[in-house]
Scaffold this active site. Sequence first.
Site, short mmCIF file in Angstrom:
data_model
loop_
_atom_site.label_atom_id
_atom_site.label_comp_id
_atom_site.label_asym_id
_atom_site.label_seq_id
_atom_site.Cartn_x
_atom_site.Cartn_y
_atom_site.Cartn_z
N LYS A 1 0.81 -1.32 0.03
CA LYS A 1 0.01 -0.13 0.00
C LYS A 1 0.83 1.28 0.03
O LYS A 1 0.44 2.18 0.63
CB LYS A 1 -1.00 0.12 1.19
CG LYS A 1 -1.95 -1.17 1.46
CD LYS A 1 -2.19 -1.99 0.22
CE LYS A 1 -3.26 -1.57 -0.61
NZ LYS A 1 -3.63 -2.48 -1.77
N THR B 1 2.42 0.76 -5.07
CA THR B 1 2.92 -0.28 -5.86
C THR B 1 2.08 -0.29 -7.27
O THR B 1 2.88 -0.37 -8.46
CB THR B 1 2.49 -1.75 -5.45
OG1 THR B 1 3.03 -1.75 -3.93
CG2 THR B 1 3.20 -2.85 -6.09
N HIS C 1 6.93 -7.56 -3.00
CA HIS C 1 6.65 -6.89 -1.56
C HIS C 1 7.81 -7.61 -0.64
O HIS C 1 7.62 -7.09 0.46
CB HIS C 1 5.33 -7.34 -1.10
CG HIS C 1 4.36 -6.64 -1.79
ND1 HIS C 1 4.34 -5.12 -1.97
CD2 HIS C 1 3.12 -6.95 -1.97
CE1 HIS C 1 3.19 -4.67 -2.30
NE2 HIS C 1 2.55 -5.89 -2.56
N SER D 1 -4.43 3.01 4.39
CA SER D 1 -4.74 2.23 3.20
C SER D 1 -4.87 0.80 3.11
O SER D 1 -5.53 0.04 2.64
CB SER D 1 -3.32 2.63 2.15
OG SER D 1 -3.77 2.20 0.53
N LYS E 1 -8.47 6.52 -2.63
CA LYS E 1 -8.58 8.02 -2.92
C LYS E 1 -7.31 8.65 -3.12
O LYS E 1 -7.33 9.74 -4.03
CB LYS E 1 -8.76 8.61 -1.22
CG LYS E 1 -10.19 8.42 -0.78
CD LYS E 1 -10.09 9.36 0.58
CE LYS E 1 -11.36 9.44 1.28
NZ LYS E 1 -10.92 9.87 2.51
#
Length: 316
Positions: free
Chosen positions: A70, A73, A132, A163, A283
């Site tokens: 988050k 990426t 990740h 997020s 957002k």
Amino acid sequence: MSCDKELTLHNEGDIEKFIEQLPSALFGDKIELCQWEGVWCWPTTIKAAMKFKATFKTDPNDVLLASAMKTGTTWLKAICVCIMRGNKEEEDLLIKDIPHFHVPTIEIGNSFTNIPIDHLYTMPSPRLFHTHLPYRVLPDSIKNSDNCKIIYIARNPMDTLISMWHFFNNMKRVENFFPLEKVVECFCNGVHPYGPFFEHVLEYWEESKQRPQKILFLKYEDLKIDPKKEVEKIALFLGKPFGNEEDLEKVLWRCSLERLKSLEVNKSGSLLTNVPNSSFFRKGVVGDWKNYLTPEMEEKLEKITSMKLQGSGLEL
Ligand code: PAP
């Protein structure tokens, strides 16, 4: 147990047994994670990461994108797809599939998507893929190569956390909301997917300072403030500078949150099991954490952030 020991684990049964005895904990009271080489993750992801670490051989043209969860990426993947795979009208891959399809996250592979993991080994050079995973567990062939490039994206920890909280609340199989207090607690303890967050960021940060030609370190907030400058920087790092302003503007527009959000492929469909594509596009606001965190949570997170980043020269 050390990496050397892991490399001697040859068959699936041995790997499963090895994973079963790893420390385990719950993230947000709901998701069971285990800890391998200091990183917390789903057991299936750990299994894929172990295989990746033990078997992956890099190619000098490889480009690896890396991030904690988050932190930007999807945006970074979209930008690099445009820069590396072509930017002409007929080459607009982003219309066809979500950026995660074009740039597979290695350790997610078979367990959460229908992208075959072999794709990683068979895709044409220059390969563009993502992880990740923290730097310490990357395959030696990647770490030791001077040619294989890495682009890392970091983000403010409080926005990352919020997020992440929204993302997990959006998963189809989760029936109840994740309590925010629990998620904050887990984040501070480092018990969250791919955590601990600060160690993740700092490892790539330190490496990028040592080897700036190999690792480009970006921040989500910088991309928001001056996307032109940052995207130009990415293109230059990849050895593909823009020939004209128009091409650069096209990438910015194609990869903008508004545009990606509006594409049919991202509005519907689900590349990852139980995860609607739309949940990758929310957002995209810097400082959105202010709408959710209590003053106590903010204080706790600020304290841990300044303690962890102290002396590193990094501000998030
Ligand atoms: P991942 O690590 O699971 O792939 P990632 O893409 O890093 O997720 O994070 C998603 C965040 O990036 C979301 O932030 P938010 O929850 O604070 O809104 C998402 O809105 C934001 N994001 C996705 N695409 C873009 C984009 N093109 N531009 C700006 N922000 C984006």
